[in-house]
Write an enzyme that holds these catalytic residues in place. Structure first.
Site, PDB file in Angstrom:
ATOM      1  N   GLU A 164       0.379  36.027 -12.266  1.00 52.45           N
ATOM      2  CA  GLU A 164       1.773  36.355 -11.994  1.00 52.45           C
ATOM      3  C   GLU A 164       2.013  37.717 -12.646  1.00 52.45           C
ATOM      4  O   GLU A 164       2.302  37.819 -13.836  1.00 52.45           O
ATOM      5  CB  GLU A 164       2.710  35.299 -12.587  1.00 52.45           C
ATOM      6  CG  GLU A 164       4.145  35.497 -12.125  1.00 52.45           C
ATOM      7  CD  GLU A 164       5.189  35.132 -13.169  1.00 52.45           C
ATOM      8  OE1 GLU A 164       6.323  34.872 -12.781  1.00 52.45           O
ATOM      9  OE2 GLU A 164       4.874  35.144 -14.377  1.00 52.45           O
TER      10      GLU A 164
ATOM     11  N   ASP B 289       0.928  32.448 -16.026  1.00 54.79           N
ATOM     12  CA  ASP B 289       2.318  32.883 -16.101  1.00 54.79           C
ATOM     13  C   ASP B 289       2.452  34.152 -16.936  1.00 54.79           C
ATOM     14  O   ASP B 289       1.726  34.360 -17.912  1.00 54.79           O
ATOM     15  CB  ASP B 289       3.155  31.770 -16.737  1.00 54.79           C
ATOM     16  CG  ASP B 289       4.532  32.247 -17.138  1.00 54.79           C
ATOM     17  OD1 ASP B 289       5.332  32.537 -16.237  1.00 54.79           O
ATOM     18  OD2 ASP B 289       4.798  32.357 -18.361  1.00 54.79           O
TER      19      ASP B 289
ATOM     20  N   TRP C 200       5.576   6.646 -42.232  1.00 59.08           N
ATOM     21  CA  TRP C 200       5.955   8.062 -42.221  1.00 59.08           C
ATOM     22  C   TRP C 200       5.998   8.657 -43.631  1.00 59.08           C
ATOM     23  O   TRP C 200       6.701   9.629 -43.887  1.00 59.08           O
ATOM     24  CB  TRP C 200       7.294   8.283 -41.510  1.00 59.08           C
ATOM     25  CG  TRP C 200       7.227   7.973 -40.054  1.00 59.08           C
ATOM     26  CD1 TRP C 200       7.690   6.859 -39.442  1.00 59.08           C
ATOM     27  CD2 TRP C 200       6.642   8.779 -39.030  1.00 59.08           C
ATOM     28  NE1 TRP C 200       7.431   6.903 -38.086  1.00 59.08           N
ATOM     29  CE2 TRP C 200       6.782   8.082 -37.798  1.00 59.08           C
ATOM     30  CE3 TRP C 200       5.995  10.017 -39.012  1.00 59.08           C
ATOM     31  CZ2 TRP C 200       6.319   8.571 -36.592  1.00 59.08           C
ATOM     32  CZ3 TRP C 200       5.531  10.510 -37.797  1.00 59.08           C
ATOM     33  CH2 TRP C 200       5.698   9.796 -36.599  1.00 59.08           C
TER      34      TRP C 200
ATOM     35  N   LYS D 235       2.245  12.516 -37.143  1.00 61.13           N
ATOM     36  CA  LYS D 235       2.422  13.956 -37.334  1.00 61.13           C
ATOM     37  C   LYS D 235       1.569  14.385 -38.519  1.00 61.13           C
ATOM     38  O   LYS D 235       0.965  13.556 -39.208  1.00 61.13           O
ATOM     39  CB  LYS D 235       3.890  14.307 -37.627  1.00 61.13           C
ATOM     40  CG  LYS D 235       4.833  14.204 -36.449  1.00 61.13           C
ATOM     41  CD  LYS D 235       6.216  14.713 -36.830  1.00 61.13           C
ATOM     42  CE  LYS D 235       7.169  14.648 -35.650  1.00 61.13           C
ATOM     43  NZ  LYS D 235       8.513  15.185 -35.982  1.00 61.13           N
TER      44      LYS D 235
END
Length: 675
Positions: free
Chosen positions: A381, A327, A80, A113
């Site tokens: 929607e 949505d 990391w 990451k």
């Protein structure tokens, strides 16, 4: 020869045709700008370029981060920490970064990451195109994960085409589809729930909360990683197996696609990926969604459209989804998100309060989806009734196949809350259930997950209240219980049989699931007690839940047996507000409802010629009814008059018990003397 424009069917749109034409012209210009002489599906391939990919010689990873000054891959492989071997290079002025690594540099299962540097700052970020994101059980920190299994999933059914055209949708949430007080998995859903849905007769599964979201209680609507299937339910292979199994059972699978907003979380989401707030989202007052505490995409940016279009194609191609329920479309297409508006004037669709960039994106998304998979379906929607939203792009619409009829559940709830059923207006009932724009098809429903959440109530709960806990025994009867059971069936059948193209039900509501939905949170001591489904209730022969489940199964079979919803035409035959009786014909079926709470009618005349047999009656004891109907009789129309003349009408005389619905099939008439 081109098709007629959708607005030609609505004379009220005549003053606004110029605006409509201008908007569609902008859609076409954007399509040409992005796709050139190619196709939109060829343009929507960002996931094949960005993100992590295994090659013959090793690995390649790319990220778009124009504001970054330096980027490192960090993870379990580097402790990391920033390591020069994992430092990325900027490869163009557009802001693309790239790194090529040898095979041994990364392994399946490694966590990673991006450590992104920008002027005056840096931060750990999850890649925008990450296809696998996991959460540490102890620290609760999310990380991307290298996902390259030795044996990728092998599809059993590579190309699926549903024989059923009109969708009868079972809305489901994988995590709360389990009986146990825990988070359910893709595999549990495959093994335990898909057979239930197939047996119930639905032809489409709508999966909620698939895109990765940090907070479980958001119901999947605060998405952080748009290309990652939520790992809390299992692996990508598990989800593929779920979809494959559904396809083998003849079921479509569509997903709730959240492109209307994004989670605000910086560490997990896209909000400050390269240190700039405006990379994917608006800056200034339009950045934050005032009602949802989330970030609003800037649909005017080409890179945002590229990201979102690529996301649509990714789910279709990688997971074989059969379409999407988009949505929050109303929120997307209005600057004020449609909050607090009733949309009573056509001018409200064309008063410059609309985000035309969002409309352009939706046009492009629908066109690309149907271009890539002509059998896919898209559902908006959308509650404002924006003209053209569910019209084909070839007719100058925005291309959705269906619009969700959000006013129908609101209507039922308001009616049950505020009006005794002896005062229900039959004409208004039919009007509210059948109204929709002339160019669109709609998905009707009595209730979805929205009506089952804490703070609201399902229809069965509104009608039975405390007796849900004490009166569901098969032998128990009371006025409240008998009324609620009868109306639950009638409301569902009336909504289903008048639906303008499709029907939706949230899992468990078909049998009157007794509990609301409450996800684990601090306020309930992180309990899963109400974030599950009690499937056993519908199987218990001593409880009334099984009656409702059996009735729903018979109701849904009307689509399979008669293709009821494929024909949008409904012939209204009879409405009597005093008696509370409604009759209408759809395809070869006659529907008769007696909503009268106390009066049963003998020899009730329905003005219709023909010979009919009962297909379904809600008074059937198999459905918890009182067995007052002769289900084997053949009902034949007759003329009743002292002197028959050619003008005397035919009537179908029926026995209509109180609070009962009847469905008849028209029989073929072999000769004129039959009636």
């Amino acid at each position: 020869m081109s098709e007629a424009s959708f607005y030609s069917a609505d004379p009220w749109l005549k003053p606004f045709t110029g605006v409509i034409e201008e908007r569609i012209s902008r859609c076409k210009l954007k399509e040409k700008h992005l796709a050139g002489n190619g196709s939109l599906s060829d343009f929507a391939v960002g996931y094949l370029y960005y993100g992590l990919h295994r090659t013959e010689s090793g690995w390649i990873f790319r990220e778009w981060a124009p504001n970054a000054t330096d980027i490192y891959l960090t993870g379990t492989f580097s402790g990391w920490k920033e390591a020069s071997a994992y430092r990325m290079s900027r490869i163009n002025a557009y802001g693309d970064w790239e790194i090529k690594l040898p095979q041994e540099a990364l392994n399946h299962g490694d966590l990673f990451k991006l450590l992104v540097h920008w002027k005056d700052g840096k931060g750990g970020r999850i890649p925008s195109y990450a296809t696998r994101v996991v959460q540490d059980d102890k620290t609760k920190i999310f990380s991307a994960q290298v996902w390259s299994p030795e044996k990728p999933y092998t599809w059993q059914l590579k190309k699926f085409r549903s024989q059923e055209m009109s969708p009868v949708i079972y809305e489901a949430h994988v995590g709360m589809a389990t009986q146990g007080e825990k988070t359910g998995t893709y595999r549990e859903f495959t093994e335990n729930v898909i057979p239930v849905i197939a047996k119930a007769g639905y032809n489409t599964i709508q999966l909620m909360a698939i895109q990765e979201h940090p907070f479980y209680g958001s119901f999947g609507y605060h998405v952080s990683s748009f290309f990652s299937a939520s790992s809390r339910f299992g692996t990508p292979e598990d989800l593929k197996e779920l979809i494959d199994t559904a396809h083998k059972a003849g079921l479509r699978v569509i997903m709730d696609l959240v492109h209307s907003h994004s989670v605000k979380n910086v560490n997990e989401g896209l909000g400050m990926l390269d240190g700039s707030p405006g990379q994917y989202f608006h800056i200034g007052p339009r950045r934050n969604h005032i009602a949802w505490d989330s970030l609003c995409f800037d649909y005017g940016k080409d890179n945002v459209i590229h990201f979102l279009l690529s996301n649509c194609r990714y789910w279709l191609e990688e997971y074989n989804f059969d379409g999407f329920r988009f949505d929050g479309v109303t929120s997307m297409i209005y600057y004020d998100h449609g909050l607090g508006k009733n949309f009573t004037s056509y001018a409200e669709y064309f008063d410059s309060g609309q985000d035309v960039d969002a409309l352009i994106y939706l046009y492009l998304a629908n066109k690309m989806i149907h271009e890539f998979n002509p059998g896919a379906i898209t559902i908006a929607e959308e509650m404002s009734g924006m003209p053209g939203l569910a019209a084909e792009t070839s007719r100058k619409g925005y291309g959705f196949d269906f619009r969700l009829s959000m006013g129908v559940p609101d209507f039922w709830i308001k009616l049950i809350k505020e009006t005794r059923d002896e005062n229900w207006d039959m004409g208004k009932l039919i009007y509210e259930l059948t109204q929709h724009r002339p160019e669109e098809k709609i998905i009707s429903y009595c209730e979805s997950h929205d009506q089952a959440l804490v703070g609201d109530k399902t229809l069965i709960f509104r009608m039975l209240d405390a007796e849900m806990y004490t009166g569901m025994s098969e032998s128990y009867h009371s006025f409240t219980m008998d009324r609620g059971i009868a109306l639950h069936k009638m409301i569902r059948l009336l909504t289903f049989s008048t639906a303008g193209g499709g029907y939706l039900n949230f899992m468990g509501n078909e049998f009157g699931h007794p509990e609301w939905i409450d996800f684990p949170r601090e306020g309930n001591n992180w309990s899963y007690k109400y974030a599950r489904r009690q499937w056993n209730l519908a199987e218990d022969k001593n409880l009334k839940y099984r009656f409702l489940a059996t009735f729903d199964r018979q109701m849904v079979s009307l689509q399979h047996d008669f293709r009821l919803l494929d024909d949008l035409y409904i012939q209204r035959i009879y409405e009597n507000n005093h008696d509370k009786v409604i009759a209408f014909v759809r395809r070869d079926l006659l529907f008769v409802f007696n909503f009268n709470p106390s009066r049963s009618f003998t020899d009730y005349g329905i003005p219709l010629k023909g010979k009919f047999m009962i297909v379904i009656d809600s008074d059937n004891p198999d459905f918890g009814g009182f067995d007052r109907i002769d289900r084997k009789a053949v009902y034949t129309s007759i003329r009743k008059a002292e002197r028959l003349t050619i003008n005397v009408p035919f009537y179908l005389y029926l026995y209509l018990p109180s609070r009962t619905a009847l469905v008849f099939r028209r029989e073929a008439i072999r000769k004129a003397t039959d009636i």
